[in-house]
Design a protein around this motif. Structure first.
Motif, PDB file in Angstrom:
ATOM      1  N   LEU A 162       0.650  -1.454  -0.076  1.00 41.96           N
ATOM      2  CA  LEU A 162      -0.075  -0.026  -0.109  1.00 41.96           C
ATOM      3  C   LEU A 162       0.848   1.245  -0.161  1.00 41.96           C
ATOM      4  O   LEU A 162       0.669   2.160  -0.605  1.00 41.96           O
ATOM      5  CB  LEU A 162      -0.860   0.105   1.127  1.00 41.96           C
ATOM      6  N   LEU A 163       1.973   1.322   0.827  1.00 43.23           N
ATOM      7  CA  LEU A 163       2.823   2.449   0.777  1.00 43.23           C
ATOM      8  C   LEU A 163       3.580   2.492  -0.542  1.00 43.23           C
ATOM      9  O   LEU A 163       3.656   3.633  -1.015  1.00 43.23           O
ATOM     10  CB  LEU A 163       3.855   2.334   1.955  1.00 43.23           C
ATOM     11  N   GLU A 164       3.952   1.317  -1.188  1.00 39.37           N
ATOM     12  CA  GLU A 164       4.502   1.485  -2.566  1.00 39.37           C
ATOM     13  C   GLU A 164       3.609   1.901  -3.607  1.00 39.37           C
ATOM     14  O   GLU A 164       3.857   2.660  -4.433  1.00 39.37           O
ATOM     15  CB  GLU A 164       5.123   0.198  -2.789  1.00 39.37           C
ATOM     16  N   GLU A 165       2.355   1.349  -3.711  1.00 42.34           N
ATOM     17  CA  GLU A 165       1.490   1.730  -4.484  1.00 42.34           C
ATOM     18  C   GLU A 165       0.738   3.066  -4.618  1.00 42.34           C
ATOM     19  O   GLU A 165       0.501   3.605  -5.493  1.00 42.34           O
ATOM     20  CB  GLU A 165       0.734   0.583  -4.765  1.00 42.34           C
ATOM     21  N   ILE A 166       0.052   3.540  -3.481  1.00 41.18           N
ATOM     22  CA  ILE A 166      -0.475   4.601  -3.022  1.00 41.18           C
ATOM     23  C   ILE A 166      -0.169   5.609  -1.926  1.00 41.18           C
ATOM     24  O   ILE A 166      -0.775   6.556  -1.803  1.00 41.18           O
ATOM     25  CB  ILE A 166      -2.136   4.294  -2.835  1.00 41.18           C
ATOM     26  N   ASN A 167       1.141   5.345  -1.602  1.00 39.01           N
ATOM     27  CA  ASN A 167       1.854   6.205  -0.460  1.00 39.01           C
ATOM     28  C   ASN A 167       0.767   6.253   0.848  1.00 39.01           C
ATOM     29  O   ASN A 167       0.716   7.429   1.331  1.00 39.01           O
ATOM     30  CB  ASN A 167       1.958   7.613  -1.122  1.00 39.01           C
ATOM     31  N   TRP A 168       0.250   5.153   0.929  1.00 36.36           N
ATOM     32  CA  TRP A 168      -0.701   5.281   2.280  1.00 36.36           C
ATOM     33  C   TRP A 168      -0.788   3.736   2.773  1.00 36.36           C
ATOM     34  O   TRP A 168      -0.524   2.976   2.214  1.00 36.36           O
ATOM     35  CB  TRP A 168      -2.138   5.612   1.789  1.00 36.36           C
ATOM     36  N   THR A 169      -0.926   3.942   4.230  1.00 35.50           N
ATOM     37  CA  THR A 169      -1.088   2.554   4.940  1.00 35.50           C
ATOM     38  C   THR A 169      -1.999   2.849   6.043  1.00 35.50           C
ATOM     39  O   THR A 169      -2.394   3.807   6.521  1.00 35.50           O
ATOM     40  CB  THR A 169       0.107   1.998   4.972  1.00 35.50           C
ATOM     41  N   SER A 170      -2.551   1.620   6.542  1.00 35.28           N
ATOM     42  CA  SER A 170      -3.279   1.705   7.661  1.00 35.28           C
ATOM     43  C   SER A 170      -3.018   0.567   8.778  1.00 35.28           C
ATOM     44  O   SER A 170      -2.526  -0.556   8.207  1.00 35.28           O
ATOM     45  CB  SER A 170      -4.881   1.525   7.268  1.00 35.28           C
ATOM     46  N   THR A 171      -3.291   0.854   9.929  1.00 36.22           N
ATOM     47  CA  THR A 171      -3.066   0.093  10.952  1.00 36.22           C
ATOM     48  C   THR A 171      -4.150  -0.799  11.557  1.00 36.22           C
ATOM     49  O   THR A 171      -4.423  -1.543  12.203  1.00 36.22           O
ATOM     50  CB  THR A 171      -2.377   0.664  12.183  1.00 36.22           C
ATOM     51  N   GLN A 172      -5.257  -0.475  10.722  1.00 37.59           N
ATOM     52  CA  GLN A 172      -6.694  -1.061  11.028  1.00 37.59           C
ATOM     53  C   GLN A 172      -7.280  -2.272  10.043  1.00 37.59           C
ATOM     54  O   GLN A 172      -8.243  -2.382  10.104  1.00 37.59           O
ATOM     55  CB  GLN A 172      -7.473   0.013  11.283  1.00 37.59           C
ATOM     56  N   LEU A 173      -6.190  -2.658   8.976  1.00 36.52           N
ATOM     57  CA  LEU A 173      -6.480  -3.702   8.204  1.00 36.52           C
ATOM     58  C   LEU A 173      -6.671  -4.974   9.053  1.00 36.52           C
ATOM     59  O   LEU A 173      -5.984  -5.179   9.925  1.00 36.52           O
ATOM     60  CB  LEU A 173      -5.401  -3.908   7.270  1.00 36.52           C
ATOM     61  N   GLU A 174      -7.635  -5.815   8.717  1.00 37.68           N
ATOM     62  CA  GLU A 174      -7.796  -7.215   9.316  1.00 37.68           C
ATOM     63  C   GLU A 174      -7.902  -8.365   8.349  1.00 37.68           C
ATOM     64  O   GLU A 174      -8.383  -8.168   7.231  1.00 37.68           O
ATOM     65  CB  GLU A 174      -9.412  -7.272  10.007  1.00 37.68           C
TER      66      GLU A 174
END
Length: 130
Positions: free
Chosen positions: A46-58
């Motif tokens: 996600l960081l590599e592809e859209i420059n965003w990430t989440s700690t709330q993924l399940e």
């Protein structure tokens, strides 16, 4: 599969020979690096592809085929689409449930309707079971 206000984030894969399912809609993600967990991989991708990430993924479900094992995650997209930077792929959209049911989505950048990659279809099938 990231959801925002009842819509789901999709990536239009590049039209490049040699990649898996070129020119189709898919979910953001990718492969595991050696020693990496599926959760670490999705965060990195996600960081590599859209420059965003989440700690709330399940973790959501796992789909196995002779070619690969795919780990699917769900979560909320906590920012508007305009705050994402598309770094991989040729387009991204937030698709409605009706669009997901249709199996194809319009690319605003290309002004073309494109079909779903099989991996996205697996996710849509799981989503519609709920």
């Amino acid at each position: 599969m990231l959801e925002r206000q009842g819509k789901w984030l999709l990536q239009l894969r590049d039209d490049v020979a040699g990649i898996v399912y070129p020119g189709t809609w898919a979910l953001f993600g990718g492969h595991l690096e050696p020693g990496e967990t599926a959760m670490e991989a999705v965060q990195r991708e996600l960081l590599e592809e859209i420059n965003w990430t989440s700690t709330q993924l399940e973790p959501w479900f796992v789909q196995s085929s002779p070619q690969r094992v795919a780990h699917f995650f769900r979560g909320s997209l906590g920012v508007p689409l305009t705050e994402l930077t598309l770094l991989e792929g040729q387009d991204m959209v937030l698709a409605s449930l009706a669009e997901l049911r249709s199996g194809e989505v319009l690319s605003p950048k290309n002004a073309e309707i494109r079909p779903f990659a099989p991996s996205l279809q697996w996710a849509v099938t799981e989503l519609l079971k709920q």
